[in-house]
Enzyme design. Sequence first.
Site, mmCIF file in Angstrom:
data_model
loop_
_atom_site.group_PDB
_atom_site.id
_atom_site.type_symbol
_atom_site.label_atom_id
_atom_site.label_comp_id
_atom_site.label_asym_id
_atom_site.label_seq_id
_atom_site.Cartn_x
_atom_site.Cartn_y
_atom_site.Cartn_z
ATOM 1 C CG HIS A 135 -123.170 -47.080 15.513
ATOM 2 N ND1 HIS A 135 -124.230 -47.732 16.454
ATOM 3 C CD2 HIS A 135 -123.811 -46.576 14.743
ATOM 4 C CE1 HIS A 135 -124.823 -48.531 15.674
ATOM 5 N NE2 HIS A 135 -124.717 -47.634 14.967
ATOM 6 C CD GLU B 277 -126.578 -53.954 11.223
ATOM 7 O OE1 GLU B 277 -126.459 -53.405 11.099
ATOM 8 O OE2 GLU B 277 -125.977 -54.747 10.837
ATOM 9 C CD GLU C 120 -127.773 -52.100 6.501
ATOM 10 O OE1 GLU C 120 -126.703 -51.890 6.393
ATOM 11 O OE2 GLU C 120 -128.218 -52.332 7.699
HETATM 12 C C1 GAL Z 1 -125.243 -50.841 9.389
HETATM 13 C C2 GAL Z 1 -125.182 -51.505 8.926
HETATM 14 C C3 GAL Z 1 -123.719 -52.257 10.133
HETATM 15 C C4 GAL Z 1 -122.969 -51.160 10.558
HETATM 16 C C5 GAL Z 1 -124.362 -50.268 10.882
HETATM 17 C C6 GAL Z 1 -124.084 -48.778 12.078
HETATM 18 O O1 GAL Z 1 -126.292 -50.560 7.763
HETATM 19 O O2 GAL Z 1 -125.547 -53.319 8.249
HETATM 20 O O3 GAL Z 1 -122.622 -52.991 9.518
HETATM 21 O O4 GAL Z 1 -122.938 -50.328 9.901
HETATM 22 O O5 GAL Z 1 -125.574 -49.900 10.067
HETATM 23 O O6 GAL Z 1 -125.618 -48.129 11.764
#
Ligand code: GAL
Length: 668
Positions: free
Chosen positions: A363, A312, A154
Amino acid sequence: MSRWTGRWPTDGIAFGADYNPEQWPEEVWPDDVALMQEAGVTLVSLGIFSWGELEPEEGRFEFGWLDRILDLLHEAGIGVDLATPSAAPPVWLHLAHPEMLPVDADGQRFTHGSRESWCVSSPVIRHHATRIARVIAERYGHHPAVKMWHVSNELACHNGRCYCDVSAAAFRDWLGKQYTDIEALNLAWGTAFWGQRYASFEQILPPRRTTTIPNPGQRLAFERFSSDAFVDHLEAEAAVLREVTPHLPVTTNYMVMGDFHQIDYTQTTPLLDIVSNDHYLGAEDPRRFAELAFSADRVRGLAGGKPWLLMEHSTSAVNWQPRNLAKQPGEMVRNALQHVARGADGVLFFQWRQSRAGAEKYHSGMVPHAGRDSELFRDVVGLGATLGRLAEVRGSTVEKARVALLWDVPSWWASELEAHPSVDVRYLDVARDLHGALFDAGVAVDVLPATSDLAGYDVVLVPTLYLAPPGVAARLAEVVARGGQVVVTYFSGIVDEHDRVLLGGYPGAFRDLLGVRVEEFAPLAAGGSVSLSDGSTGTVWTERFTADDAEVLASYDDGPSAGRPALTRRSVPGGGAAWYLSTRLDAPSMATLVAKVLTAADVTPLVPRPGGLEIVRRVGESGSWLFAINHTDGDLPLLAEGTDLVTGAPHGLGASVPAGSVVVLRGA
Ligand code: GAL
């Protein structure tokens, strides 16, 4: 140049997650792999944040753990999307080079202790990121588990803008290439205003905190410079990977979601073999499924319509919103299949096993704290099995829509600069309104970069294109000339590339196309609304304008522009028309307007959908697949027939899609 063959990293739809085995004792790994097999995982992203584990001291590497986990995954038939670890430089690097830490607009330098704590213009991070990328590529690029590269993570998520002295020097270099000389810059930025005239590039700084409104030309240039700096960083890492392993595809995970707009991704797509995106729902947004669709459609536009990868999303709650709501039953599956319906050939999560410690321990993951014996893991296994049954969909593409919606990151940057007529003009609002109205109408839309070719589209929607890119007016005029419908909304076509107003009446770039001339903006007070003569309700904005060469479809009944046109249409022989909307319609009024425009272009939903299923069709060499997603609490009829790949059972014409479920019909 890539010599990647184009072969997708997995046989079917990729399924998996970020996998962070370094967070766990090695005894856990065999269990991880066994559970991955149970869930049908085919691809994991490895090593994203593991630089500190891999290289605990400069030049001393600990590869053993990565060797072992790669072998374990390979033996289990699980592919790896191996990351370059630049998103989390090790502590020793920060301590040796504190000057690489980014500085905010107030001049405050960040400390290490989180991630992405580097200035993108720092030669230190460039040197070390490309060095470690080479080490990893040389050691693992031919390991049979490794199927693709994941550059950093990101990019620009936390360090998108840096105002340090190194950035200042890089900004000046960049400006020197953009402007022929300092006088050209003075003219472009309008520095005669407030006596900001520069005598040389050496006098220029990034737009650090100043007494009041900064120079908008400087602000916009800094946005472009910063975005370009990340493009350069991506290019530098990708070049190493390509040189060492030309056979492997390269990706990086975008953040086409929410309000993120630190990078103009259109500049990065030529550097990538596979477009990937991360998407997280706004958990409290009741229309979050529509926002997901908007994100997925934008990603597909960036991918040029080709399949892309959802790198993701979350199985349930995230940890970074004010209230991290768990997903509702069935929501994870709907989300995953919505992305697939809209062109993803893989759905991965953050992350495989929910962390025990660290900032993201609350999370969700594919394996929750409760472990294998949990509803969530059973749902994950169910999703893996469903995706397995959808394998034949891979490689197909979303059927080309007849409607296009244009979006543009420079317009986003420029339209939200300081000291504008109303803080309530937010770039994405009208785009989301329009996309949402099409979503509700069941009409497919391709969301395209504003520089795209518009051939083949019968309706083109142009929300808040404040800084119209070169040639866009001519391309829109062509759409109208061949009988298409174009809709432009307020605060579009206002400025040139330096944020200087196009004179002679707004919207300078689109006056001729639309046949209107705006003399004054007349935004509304907070929470205000206006009534239009056609029964619509407007919010946020009105304008005082004349329709010199267009018919008035609705005018303002009240408000600051009472009695003047609100919605106009300039028609040309052959049925084409350019519509102009000068206010932000409320949702019902927007639905009515969109319905009128679709009728004018004779665009209808893919299939009739009483009750409102989300429907998307993917088409490929071996057939077509109709995705029907039910976001409601009641069963809804689907007026199509075929074999449902989700259940394996035949679906008769008009049979229902149960509440909250998804049907994927082969052949429909
Ligand atoms: C994204 C990131 C991940 C994790 C995720 C949590 O922005 O790439 O590493 O932090 O968010 O939602």
